[in-house]
Write a protein that holds these residues in place. Sequence first.
Motif, PDB file in Angstrom:
ATOM      1  N   UNK A  28      -0.796  -9.117   7.176  1.00  0.00           N
ATOM      2  CA  UNK A  28      -1.551 -10.554   6.768  1.00  0.00           C
ATOM      3  C   UNK A  28      -2.858 -10.260   6.447  1.00  0.00           C
ATOM      4  N   UNK A  29      -3.671  -9.742   7.338  1.00  0.00           N
ATOM      5  CA  UNK A  29      -5.339  -9.291   7.160  1.00  0.00           C
ATOM      6  C   UNK A  29      -5.356  -8.611   6.101  1.00  0.00           C
ATOM      7  N   UNK A  30      -4.585  -7.459   5.974  1.00  0.00           N
ATOM      8  CA  UNK A  30      -4.859  -6.419   4.920  1.00  0.00           C
ATOM      9  C   UNK A  30      -4.587  -6.827   3.546  1.00  0.00           C
ATOM     10  N   UNK A  31      -4.023  -8.179   3.257  1.00  0.00           N
ATOM     11  CA  UNK A  31      -3.795  -8.615   2.081  1.00  0.00           C
ATOM     12  C   UNK A  31      -5.103  -8.879   1.072  1.00  0.00           C
ATOM     13  N   UNK A  32      -6.080  -9.208   1.835  1.00  0.00           N
ATOM     14  CA  UNK A  32      -7.333  -9.777   1.235  1.00  0.00           C
ATOM     15  C   UNK A  32      -7.901  -8.301   0.701  1.00  0.00           C
ATOM     16  N   UNK A  33      -7.966  -7.483   1.621  1.00  0.00           N
ATOM     17  CA  UNK A  33      -8.429  -5.979   1.037  1.00  0.00           C
ATOM     18  C   UNK A  33      -7.557  -5.491  -0.309  1.00  0.00           C
ATOM     19  N   UNK A  34      -6.354  -5.565  -0.002  1.00  0.00           N
ATOM     20  CA  UNK A  34      -5.354  -5.070  -0.964  1.00  0.00           C
ATOM     21  C   UNK A  34      -5.614  -5.766  -2.173  1.00  0.00           C
ATOM     22  N   UNK A  35      -5.743  -6.938  -2.475  1.00  0.00           N
ATOM     23  CA  UNK A  35      -6.001  -7.604  -3.607  1.00  0.00           C
ATOM     24  C   UNK A  35      -7.244  -7.547  -4.129  1.00  0.00           C
ATOM     25  N   UNK A  36      -8.095  -7.016  -3.605  1.00  0.00           N
ATOM     26  CA  UNK A  36      -9.290  -6.968  -3.940  1.00  0.00           C
ATOM     27  C   UNK A  36      -9.705  -5.232  -4.508  1.00  0.00           C
ATOM     28  N   UNK A  37      -8.491  -4.457  -4.405  1.00  0.00           N
ATOM     29  CA  UNK A  37      -8.983  -3.205  -4.890  1.00  0.00           C
ATOM     30  C   UNK A  37      -9.092  -3.295  -6.289  1.00  0.00           C
ATOM     31  N   UNK A  38     -10.118  -2.418  -6.665  1.00  0.00           N
ATOM     32  CA  UNK A  38     -10.217  -2.298  -8.371  1.00  0.00           C
ATOM     33  C   UNK A  38      -9.162  -1.455  -9.111  1.00  0.00           C
ATOM     34  N   UNK A  39      -8.385  -1.017  -8.643  1.00  0.00           N
ATOM     35  CA  UNK A  39      -7.174  -0.501  -9.171  1.00  0.00           C
ATOM     36  C   UNK A  39      -6.284  -1.521  -9.487  1.00  0.00           C
ATOM     37  N   UNK A  40      -6.411  -2.518  -9.152  1.00  0.00           N
ATOM     38  CA  UNK A  40      -5.257  -3.646  -9.078  1.00  0.00           C
ATOM     39  C   UNK A  40      -3.718  -3.171  -8.854  1.00  0.00           C
ATOM     40  N   UNK A  41      -3.662  -2.695  -7.761  1.00  0.00           N
ATOM     41  CA  UNK A  41      -2.215  -2.173  -7.343  1.00  0.00           C
ATOM     42  C   UNK A  41      -1.020  -3.225  -7.502  1.00  0.00           C
ATOM     43  N   UNK A  42       0.128  -3.071  -8.227  1.00  0.00           N
ATOM     44  CA  UNK A  42       0.999  -4.064  -8.317  1.00  0.00           C
ATOM     45  C   UNK A  42       2.143  -3.990  -7.477  1.00  0.00           C
ATOM     46  N   UNK A  43       2.104  -2.732  -6.426  1.00  0.00           N
ATOM     47  CA  UNK A  43       3.044  -2.607  -5.537  1.00  0.00           C
ATOM     48  C   UNK A  43       2.418  -2.060  -4.544  1.00  0.00           C
ATOM     49  N   UNK A  44       3.201  -2.321  -3.134  1.00  0.00           N
ATOM     50  CA  UNK A  44       2.801  -1.607  -1.999  1.00  0.00           C
ATOM     51  C   UNK A  44       4.093  -1.052  -1.127  1.00  0.00           C
ATOM     52  N   UNK A  45       3.802   0.101  -0.667  1.00  0.00           N
ATOM     53  CA  UNK A  45       4.835   0.539   0.172  1.00  0.00           C
ATOM     54  C   UNK A  45       4.431   0.247   1.911  1.00  0.00           C
TER      55      UNK A  45
END
Length: 340
Positions: free
Chosen positions: A229-246
Amino acid sequence: MAQKIKLSTIAESLGLSTATISLALRDSPLVANDTREKIKEQARALGYIYNRRAASLRTSRSGIIGVVVHDIMNPFYGEILKAIETELDRSRHTFILSNHYDSVEKQRTFIETLLQLGGDGVIMSPAIGTPIEDVRLAEQNGMPAILVARSMEGVDLPTYRGDDSYGISLATNHLIGLGHRAIAMIGGTDQTSTGRDRYQGYVDALHRANIEVDANLRIPGPRTMQGGFEAAVYFLSLPQKPTAAVCWNDLVAIGLMNGVARAGLVPGVDISVTGYDDLEQASISTPSLTTVSNGQAEVGRLAARALLDRLEGSHEPDGIHLIKPEMRIRQSTGLYRPRA
């Protein structure tokens, strides 16, 4: 004070020998099933309690198996333990459980205590940094050891775990097949064989698809739902704008989906998420989680069986025994959609 019930008391009440009573209470096949059940029923009626300590003096066996894992609060280990317990029950063994929380000292203390109690064997998912000497401590004192979930370099013992590299490659390939290219990997650590193998499976899958591995898309660390849950903020802020997560496991994946939803995005539509382990929570989460079944029940069953076989004199081949994972495709993954 009430008199303690002895084997001879049961024998006299049934007109049988003490040896027959002892064999029956240990589930020996030398005693007919009907007779065994009759003896057990009479023992219960008389209030007889099996004296494990006295039996261990006669047989040099305590009937006690030690099991030490990272954290029983992780349902992954709970499923392994349930399978171990089921297998041990069949041979009238019981187990003592310890969580080491990746503390080598806590794990060592448990092994030493188990040796003092006369434990017959130990099944362990070794703590990060476990020295080879700690595993040899058990073996050299006549207490065979079996490893589960994590392997150790330089330790030639039967080790049962899922094929983590292959399993994560299945999840990564699934996302690639849906058109995703900017795929993050969230959770885990290189300090365990599990973490190293899962990351390698992710990297290998990207290489096979001619996708460049971007080190910035790896978010190590999280192993819990809160961590995801806490990682979601960092994940969504990445400049690469990832569309998926393993994700490292189902707990991280479910936490990440909650964080993504909290940010106003729809898991499975805006962001595709895969988990790992196929825990019970995976199929009932919203959306239901695409994940990888890691065979933890089979890991527990085979590990317990291997230890019991060693106690009986046979020996499962040393080395790593991998359980082949399987993909479980559900609602948390979908076709690539560019992020705004």
